[in-house]
Design a protein around this motif. Sequence first.
Motif, PDB file in Angstrom:
ATOM      1  N   GLN A 156      34.886  34.639  46.176  1.00 22.76           N
ATOM      2  CA  GLN A 156      36.267  34.530  46.639  1.00 22.76           C
ATOM      3  C   GLN A 156      37.228  35.242  45.677  1.00 22.76           C
ATOM      4  O   GLN A 156      38.207  35.860  46.114  1.00 22.76           O
ATOM      5  N   LYS A 161      44.467  42.162  47.231  1.00 22.10           N
ATOM      6  CA  LYS A 161      45.727  42.501  46.547  1.00 22.10           C
ATOM      7  C   LYS A 161      45.769  43.989  46.204  1.00 22.10           C
ATOM      8  O   LYS A 161      46.804  44.654  46.375  1.00 22.10           O
ATOM      9  N   GLN A 188      39.795  38.029  47.032  1.00 26.88           N
ATOM     10  CA  GLN A 188      41.245  37.890  46.871  1.00 26.88           C
ATOM     11  C   GLN A 188      41.827  39.020  46.019  1.00 26.88           C
ATOM     12  O   GLN A 188      42.905  39.546  46.322  1.00 26.88           O
ATOM     13  N   THR A 189      41.094  39.418  44.984  1.00 31.06           N
ATOM     14  CA  THR A 189      41.606  40.486  44.114  1.00 31.06           C
ATOM     15  C   THR A 189      41.563  41.825  44.833  1.00 31.06           C
ATOM     16  O   THR A 189      42.508  42.626  44.748  1.00 31.06           O
ATOM     17  N   ASN A 243      36.492  41.082  56.033  1.00 33.70           N
ATOM     18  CA  ASN A 243      37.888  41.476  55.862  1.00 33.70           C
ATOM     19  C   ASN A 243      38.063  42.997  55.924  1.00 33.70           C
ATOM     20  O   ASN A 243      39.003  43.544  55.363  1.00 33.70           O
TER      21      ASN A 243
END
Length: 769
Positions: free
Chosen positions: A697, A705, A701-702, A738
Motif C-alpha cells: 500500500q 502521488k 500510495q506513493t 490502478n
Amino acid sequence: MLDPVTKRKRLNISGIVQGVGFRPFIYKMANKYHLTGFVLNNPQGVIIEIEGKESQLMEFIEKLRHKAPPLSRIEGMTISDIPLLGESQFDIKPSTGLSEKFVLISPDVATCHDCLQELFNPRDRRFHYPFINCTNCGPRFTIIEDIPYDRPLTTMKDFELCEDCESEYRDPRDRRFHAQPNACPKCGPKVSLGEVKKGKWIPFQTDKPIEEAVRLINRGYILAIKGLGGYHLACNAKNAETVDRLRKMKDRGNKPFALMATDINAVKNICEVKPTEEQLMLSQQRPIVLLKKRSGEEHLLAPSIAPCQNYLGVMLPYTPLHHLLLALSNQVLVMTSGNLRNEPICFTEKDAFKKLEGVADYFLIHNREIHMRCDDSVTRVFQNQEMPLRRSRGYVPEPVTLPFTTEKHILACGAELKNSFALGRDNYAFISHYIGDLENLETLQAFEKGIQHFEHLFSINPEIIAYDLHPEYLPTKYAQKQYSDEKYHLVGVQHHEAHIASAMVDCKLDQPVIGVAFDGLGYGRDGNLWGGEFFLGDYSGFQRMAHLTYVPMPGGTVAIKEPWRMTISYLTYLGGTNNLEFMIKLTDAINPEQIKLINSMIINKLNSPLTSSVGRLFDAVSALLGVCTQVTYEGQAAIELEAIAGDIPKSPYNFGIEFDQVYIINPLKIFEEIIAELQLGIPRRAIAAKFHVTVAQIILQTCLKIRDDTGINSVVLSGGVFQNTLLLQIAKEKLSQNRFKVYIPSRTPVNDGCISLGQIALAGFLYKE
C-alpha cells in the motif's frame, strides 16, 4: 561455363555462432541447396561464402535467419556480392585469427538427450563415460582460454583425440563435428576418487570411482565433487546427521542448502512443480529453481536442509558425471557450493584440497582443468515469468543488449554484496558470473581475475570505469586505485539509481519511469544509507521523489546481523520509551541491559548512521514478532517473516506520507498498531500478512502521488526486497488495478547482482554514440 544466374555472396555473421554446431549446420544446408564455397570461424563470428543459383542462395539465407541451431544466437548479419570463383564443393575451412578479436561466447550447456541416450547404453563406446558431450551440449565458458573457440584454445588442448574421436570431429555429418570438448574413455579426461590428508592427495585404487563415491555418500559421508565450474559438497539429503555435520563444518548458519534430484519425478515427490517451473528445470541452463515444499513430505528430507523455509532450491543433473551419480544413488543429494563461508567456489585441486579438507571426507576429482570458476545459477518463477536470483552458470557470458551504442568501452565494478561486474562495448553488456560478497582477499582476487578474463575474451579495453558511490566498498576502492590514471573516465553511480536503470535495460524500456528501489542498504547522495526509494527519470538521470523516513541503524552493519536493534531504533526514534518497555517485556531472547544500551546509542547518536531502508523495516517487524532476532545469512529475518505470513487481509496498517521537498513515508503507526495487536493476542501469521499488504500500500500510495505530480504511469520495481514474491504479488496487483504499467526484471536479478548492468547503462549513456 557458369550459369548466367549464378552469384556469389559473402555473409559476415556475429552472435553466439561458435561452439554451437553452426558450421556443420551451414555445411549441411549448403549441400542441400547445391551451393559451393566455404564457412570458417573468425574472431568476429563466422564468415560464409556461398556460390550458386540466386534463388537457392536466397532460400539458404532465409533458412539461416529462421532455422539456425537452437544454441546459436545471430546478432548481426551483413551480406555482400563478391566475384565468382567456380569451386566444385563446399568446405569448412580452418579458423582465422585477426588483430581485433570479438565474438560472442556460448554459456555452458546441460547434457543433451542424445548424449544421455549414449551415456546409459551398454553397447555404446561412451557407456557411463562422465565427460560425454557433443556440439549441442557440454562445457563452453568454463573451459575457454581464448578465441576463436577451437580446441587448442581450451583446457581440452592437453587431451589428444583418438582415431575414433578424430573421425567424428572431422566429419561434418557427425553430431560431434568440431565439438571442441569431444572425448571418450580412451583419450579424454578421467575421474579419480580419494582423500586428502594434510593437503596431500591420496588416490584410491579403484576402476569404478563413481560407483564407490555413491557407496560413500549412501553410508553418510560428505564428498567434494569437481564439476563444471567448480567443486560441490555433496551428501545424502535424507541423512539428518550428515546434513547437520555439513552445515556445521561449512559454518553455514541457517542458510538453505541446494538439492539435486535424479529427474523431474523425483523433484515432484518433494516439491510442488508448476508447468513453467518444470520447463525451467529442464532447460539447457539447468539452474537451481526455488520450488514450494510439498506439504506432508517433510520426512523425505533432513529437516535442516532449509530451516524455517517454505521453498527448496532444487536442480536436475546438468553434467554426465551428475547423471551417473544420481542414477546410481537413486537419492536426492545436497549439492552445495564447494567453498568456505564468504569465499568463492573452489575450482582447482590446490584450492579445494587446502580449503575443503576439513569439510569433505572424500574427494571425487577429474583432470579436465576449469579455466574460469562459475557457480550454479538460482532462479524462480513469478507469475509464469522467470525471475533470476543469481545469474551465473548456463546464462553467462551471454550478453544483455543495451538500448544504445556506447562510444567507449566500459567496466562496471558492481556492488559489494552478490557482486557481478560487467563490461560494455558497442550495444552489449557482458555481465559476469556470480562473484559473491566482496569482503575478503580471496573474493577480490576472483573478481580481478574475472575482469581480466572478460577483457581478454571480448577484446575490451575499458576507458570508462563505473563504480558504486559507497567509499568503503572494495569494488569502489579497486576502481579508484586501479584506474587512477587520467586516461580513464571514472563515473560514480548511485546504488539505487543503478537498480532502476538495470531493470529498465532488462525490460527494454527507453522512456521515463517511476522507479521503486527497496533493498537492504546503499550509499545515498546525502551520505545516508538509502533503501526505501522512489525515483523519476531515465538513463539521462534520476530525481529522488520519495523515501522511507530516516531512522538510526545502531551499531551500523551490526544491526543487519541483529535485527532486534532495528526494532529498538523504530520504537525509540519514532515511538518513545513506552514502546521500548513493551519490547523488553515481549522477548526473553535479548538482555534488557542490551536493549537499554542500544536505546542510549540511538538517543546519543553514537555509531548509528541514518537509513531509509525497507529491508531494515522488515528486520524490525520480524524481530518485533519474535520471528528472527539473530541473522546467519543475508535477508534471513525478512525471508522468515514472509514464510509465516497467513491469508492476505484487505486492510493495511496505517502510515503517514508527508511532503518536505520530497515525499517522506512515516511507518510509526505501523508499529503502534502491531504492538496493539500483539497485546490482543492476534496471531503472528496474521500480523505478518497484514504488514506485507501495508508495504504494498505504501508503494501504491506513493506512486499515485508521483503520477499525479508528473503524469508518468510506468513503474519499475527493483532491489533485493522484491525477491519477496508475496510482497511483489500484492504490490503488482495493487498497481495494475490502478492502471499503472508495472515492469519487473526477468533476465537479471532484482538484488545487487544487477548493479553492474545499471552502472553500464548510466555511465554508458554519458558516452553513447
